[in-house]
Write a protein that holds these residues in place. Sequence first.
Motif, mmCIF file in Angstrom:
data_model
loop_
_atom_site.group_PDB
_atom_site.id
_atom_site.type_symbol
_atom_site.label_atom_id
_atom_site.label_comp_id
_atom_site.label_asym_id
_atom_site.label_seq_id
_atom_site.Cartn_x
_atom_site.Cartn_y
_atom_site.Cartn_z
ATOM 1 N N VAL A 1 15.902 -12.854 -9.476
ATOM 2 C CA VAL A 1 15.362 -11.760 -8.657
ATOM 3 C C VAL A 1 14.496 -12.341 -7.549
ATOM 4 O O VAL A 1 13.612 -13.162 -7.811
ATOM 5 N N GLY B 1 13.113 -11.422 -3.079
ATOM 6 C CA GLY B 1 13.158 -10.481 -1.975
ATOM 7 C C GLY B 1 11.907 -10.526 -1.118
ATOM 8 O O GLY B 1 11.025 -11.379 -1.296
ATOM 9 N N ARG C 1 12.006 -5.164 -0.774
ATOM 10 C CA ARG C 1 13.467 -5.132 -0.795
ATOM 11 C C ARG C 1 13.914 -6.315 -1.627
ATOM 12 O O ARG C 1 13.781 -7.474 -1.226
ATOM 13 N N GLU D 1 16.717 -8.438 -4.166
ATOM 14 C CA GLU D 1 18.111 -8.731 -4.496
ATOM 15 C C GLU D 1 18.156 -9.346 -5.885
ATOM 16 O O GLU D 1 17.476 -10.339 -6.152
ATOM 17 N N THR D 2 18.941 -8.753 -6.753
ATOM 18 C CA THR D 2 19.102 -9.245 -8.117
ATOM 19 C C THR D 2 20.497 -9.833 -8.256
ATOM 20 O O THR D 2 21.500 -9.120 -8.152
ATOM 21 N N ASP D 3 20.586 -11.152 -8.452
ATOM 22 C CA ASP D 3 21.866 -11.831 -8.639
ATOM 23 C C ASP D 3 22.145 -11.966 -10.131
ATOM 24 O O ASP D 3 21.302 -12.460 -10.887
ATOM 25 N N TYR E 1 27.873 -10.670 -9.537
ATOM 26 C CA TYR E 1 27.616 -9.590 -8.599
ATOM 27 C C TYR E 1 26.121 -9.546 -8.280
ATOM 28 O O TYR E 1 25.293 -10.175 -8.942
ATOM 29 N N SER E 2 25.782 -8.792 -7.228
ATOM 30 C CA SER E 2 24.400 -8.648 -6.787
ATOM 31 C C SER E 2 24.056 -7.177 -6.651
ATOM 32 O O SER E 2 24.911 -6.353 -6.326
ATOM 33 N N GLU F 1 21.040 -4.717 -4.798
ATOM 34 C CA GLU F 1 19.910 -4.638 -3.883
ATOM 35 C C GLU F 1 19.178 -3.320 -4.067
ATOM 36 O O GLU F 1 19.809 -2.271 -4.208
ATOM 37 N N ASP F 2 17.849 -3.387 -4.085
ATOM 38 C CA ASP F 2 17.031 -2.196 -4.321
ATOM 39 C C ASP F 2 15.789 -2.245 -3.447
ATOM 40 O O ASP F 2 15.249 -3.316 -3.170
ATOM 41 N N THR F 3 15.326 -1.078 -3.032
ATOM 42 C CA THR F 3 14.004 -0.939 -2.430
ATOM 43 C C THR F 3 13.079 -0.370 -3.494
ATOM 44 O O THR F 3 13.350 0.693 -4.045
ATOM 45 N N PHE G 1 14.033 -1.967 -9.996
ATOM 46 C CA PHE G 1 15.051 -2.895 -9.520
ATOM 47 C C PHE G 1 16.189 -3.002 -10.529
ATOM 48 O O PHE G 1 16.063 -2.652 -11.691
#
Length: 231
Positions: free
Chosen positions: A121, A123, A148, A150-152, A176-177, A179-181, A209
């Motif tokens: 995680v 961002g 913001r 990004e979780t890979d 996969y990834s 993305e969350d605010t 997230f």
Amino acid sequence: MNRHTVLALAWLLIPPSVAFDAEAAEFYLFADGGIAEPDLGTLDRRQQRHVARMTGNDEGAPVSVDDRSAAGVIGVGLLPFRHLALELSYHYLGDYRLESRARIDTASHQLDARTTTDVEVRGWGLSGKLLLPIGEALSATATLGVARLETDITAVTTSRGTVLGESISRRERDTYSVEDTVGILGIGAWYQYGPHVGLRLDYRYLGGFGQGDDGGDSDLDLVTAGLVYVF
């Protein structure tokens, strides 16, 4: 957008009641390091569904979670007013591993499966920090902001056993990834050791997230200590 994000955006968009004084404003750099501990609830459930799909065992599987990691935050800050700071920061929120094993044993299938999921995680964040003096050099702080993230996610499943009397061995990889605010809430302390160098301690909560298809998400607690250099 979750409620924490809405509250944080409202805080950051409220116009200050005091005019900005460019000559009095101070810039600073900061670097924080510490420990992050997430509640990987959504990823835990996704892991169980993944193992169930691979093995045909709908009962799911127990999941072992390595849910604590080193983490860090670096960034630049602006003190436009005496008791208010604005910060732009990069967050590395750690890497985690979920591991589960399952077995299906029927008349036609004897199958062992192991799934390992690695999660990372990171961002960018924007936050406001309120400084509440409690001494000549010491202030309590309250932080509210947005990030913001990004979780890979990388899941690897290996299956071995027999199906209808035939031996099988297979390996599947799924990457996969997400993305969350998300919202940031925090409290802490700031000790200004001289005109340029400061020390600070922060607790931050980041919510929302790694959101899943079922609407669930994961939360993270971040505890850091850091250095500040004021120009």
